[in-house]
Design an enzyme around this catalytic site. Structure first.
Site, PDB file in Angstrom:
ATOM      1  N   TYR A 206       0.871  -1.174   0.000  1.00 51.70           N
ATOM      2  CA  TYR A 206       0.000   0.000   0.000  1.00 51.70           C
ATOM      3  C   TYR A 206       0.909   1.225   0.000  1.00 51.70           C
ATOM      4  O   TYR A 206       1.589   1.499   0.984  1.00 51.70           O
ATOM      5  CB  TYR A 206      -0.916  -0.007   1.225  1.00 51.70           C
ATOM      6  N   HIS A 389     -16.651  -1.669   3.048  1.00 53.91           N
ATOM      7  CA  HIS A 389     -15.310  -1.898   3.605  1.00 53.91           C
ATOM      8  C   HIS A 389     -15.401  -2.855   4.782  1.00 53.91           C
ATOM      9  O   HIS A 389     -16.249  -2.696   5.659  1.00 53.91           O
ATOM     10  CB  HIS A 389     -14.693  -0.580   4.081  1.00 53.91           C
ATOM     11  N   MET A 444     -18.845  -7.232  10.142  1.00 53.12           N
ATOM     12  CA  MET A 444     -17.674  -6.459  10.577  1.00 53.12           C
ATOM     13  C   MET A 444     -17.224  -5.449   9.526  1.00 53.12           C
ATOM     14  O   MET A 444     -16.175  -5.577   8.929  1.00 53.12           O
ATOM     15  CB  MET A 444     -16.518  -7.400  10.903  1.00 53.12           C
TER      16      MET A 444
END
Length: 554
Positions: A206, A389, A444
């Site tokens: 990332y 997400h 979640m």
């Protein structure tokens, strides 16, 4: 009088067009070098039309297909090749042991194909839902494409050879086919890109880069954005996000250009959290609706942004340079509304835990009427896009929409969600959410909804109340009385009945709410113990019923 939301279900038919030629294959993904898949969607006929282009030896074949989460086992596969100059396509599948079998119902239809030297091309189509349990059902969520190139005899009736390596790409096949919004004549563009970095020789990186937006003395609106990928790097760049830094116009954000983290941000970059642009592999340009634009510029807004590029380099190649990023299209002709982003779902806290050894476990998050009734404008908001997400354990994500106990059509759903494919997805038609309505988010996760008009509610998330958890730990005979919730979870001897009790607690017990303004402060009120809203009348979604109940062959 409220506009009925049943139009959300029928919108895919309302915005339809017929795919009749290769020119209508508007979507494209490079599976790997010299292997490209293009597709188009015919919603009226409920078909997807594909075109596969490959550079392979005349004796080789391409295996292309779909599975729930990218495994080559229990997959719906096609085998495409040529014999004596004629292209063929076989509809196959694999069982849980990876044994390749021919499907007795050949539901993929070959339209045309050709082979010229090492170039192979095949055009074919298939229905969204064939009612064949051996076929993958195409939906509006994430689709995992699996592919490989095979030499030698096809191993029908035998397990796939261990030496046969499958690649994986994720796309959204069924994209809403919406008309392109108006583009003012003064529209111009700017790019936020990597500064010609060297991609690290490791599987996943990332990459973070702090930079500034152009200096704009007056307010402008972003009305469109798309990914721009360095030529030749299509297989390396997985997804991209640009976060606006929520700081004052005179605040300086420390410069950074280097590897970041897959989850969370360092304290100095924590303010860079509002997504203003995102791209994922296979994604096309995002157009904001004619009514709204994302505000940038002017004397009160910071210019700082954080670019995040998710890079995949499984072969660990060295020396690859990258300048990928996102191109933004802006205008000073302001639209009627500023668009906003709101975070719904589950609070990031170790109070919401999954017991060990679970195959499936639901973690619901709530945005309750108590919050939306004081934070949304009286006329409500229009949700036009969504970005789901989760952390690495998320598998299925959906957002329910309830109004005064009546369950309306789901805002969105992804049955094959991957945390490695988090794109902003335009909804088929804006969904009207009124004060007092609420959403439920499962597994979640959070849902970053894009909406207009922008209001002061930025976060609407929940977690189990502290009192509810204390009662659970007492009844579950947790052996540790630490203030650290994680320690108490680890001290529980998890039995099926205790797992079931925790699931019930998360779904029905009182919750603690984050009902936060854009400055991070909670709206006035006691949010420590709120009842979970109830669905009085569930939504009965119309679903195609197959005429035959054909078992899965294992």
């Amino acid at each position: 009088m409220e506009t009925p939301l049943a139009i959300f279900i029928t919108a895919l038919v309302f915005f339809c067009r017929t795919v009749t030629s290769a020119g209508d294959l508007r979507y494209r993904v490079e599976l790997e070098k010299n292997l490209v898949l293009r597709w188009g969607v015919d919603y009226e006929a409920t078909r997807i039309y594909f075109e596969l282009s490959a550079e392979v030896l005349p004796s080789q074949r391409v295996i292309l297909g779909f599975s729930d989460y990218g495994e080559p086992t229990q997959a719906d596969l096609t085998v495409i090749g040529a014999q004596f100059g004629k292209v063929y396509l076989k509809d196959c599948w694999t069982d849980k042991n990876g044994i390749l079998r021919m499907d007795y119902r050949q539901n993929y239809a070959l339209k045309s194909g050709e082979q010229r030297g090492n170039k192979l091309m095949a055009r074919f189509y298939r229905q969204f839902d064939t009612c064949d349990p051996l076929d993958y059902t195409f939906d509006t969520g994430t689709t995992h494409i699996v592919f490989s190139v095979v030499s030698g005899p096809l191993p029908l009736g035998r397990p796939l050879p261990s030496a046969l390596k499958f690649g994986l790409q994720r796309v959204q096949l069924l994209k809403p086919d919406l008309p392109t919004p108006h583009r003012p004549p003064d529209t111009w563009s700017f790019d936020v890109t990597n500064p010609n970095i060297t991609i690290p020789a490791q599987d996943t990186t990332y990459w973070w880069y702090v930079t500034k937006l152009p200096q704009l003395l007056t307010k402008h609106h972003i009305i469109q954005y798309e990914g721009i990928i360095t030529k030749g790097n299509e297989g390396f760049v997985h997804h991209i996000e640009v976060f606006h830094c929520q700081v004052g116009p005179h605040h300086t954000v420390a410069s950074y250009n280097g590897p970041g983290m897959a989850e969370g941000k360092s304290p100095e970059l924590a303010a860079c959290r509002e997504v203003i642009g995102a791209w994922a592999m296979g994604a096309s340009a995002i157009y904001l609706p004619n009514e709204a634009g994302t505000a940038i510029g002017g004397p009160r807004m910071s210019r700082y942004v954080l670019l995040e590029v998710h890079l995949n380099n499984p072969s660990r190649r060295k020396g690859i340079q990258d300048s990928s990023g996102i191109r933004f299209h802006v205008t000073k002709q302001l639209r009627q509304y500023d668009s906003g982003i709101m975070e719904l779902g589950l609070e990031y806290t170790n109070k919401m835990a999954v017991p060990p050894g679970q195959v499936g476990f639901r973690l619901p998050g709530f945005c309750i009427p108590d919050c939306t009734s004081i934070a949304l404008p009286p006329s409500g908001i229009q949700v036009y896009a969504s970005q789901l997400h989760t952390h690495l354990t998320g598998r299925t994500v959906f957002t329910k929409h309830i109004r005064r106990g009546l369950e309306l059509p789901e805002l969105n759903r992804d049955n094959h969600y991957s945390p490695h494919f988090q794109e902003i997805r335009t909804l088929p038609r804006p969904v009207h959410v009124l004060p007092g309505g609420f959403s439920i988010q499962e597994e979640m996760c959070v849902n970053y909804i894009h909406y207009y008009p922008r209001c002061n509610l930025e976060v609407c998330k929940s977690s189990a109340s502290d009192a509810s958890l204390r009662r659970f730990f007492l009844l579950a005979n947790a052996t540790r009385s630490s203030a650290d919730v994680a320690v108490r979870y680890h001290s529980v001897d998890w039995t099926p009945s205790k797992v079931s009790a925790l699931q019930s607690l998360f779904e029905h017990a009182p919750i603690s709410m984050q009902c936060n303004t854009s400055s991070g402060v909670r709206f006035p009120g006691d949010w420590s113990s709120k009842p979970v809203p109830k669905i009085v009348l569930p939504h009965n979604s119309a679903r195609k019923r197959c005429t035959k109940d054909i078992p899965w062959f294992e």
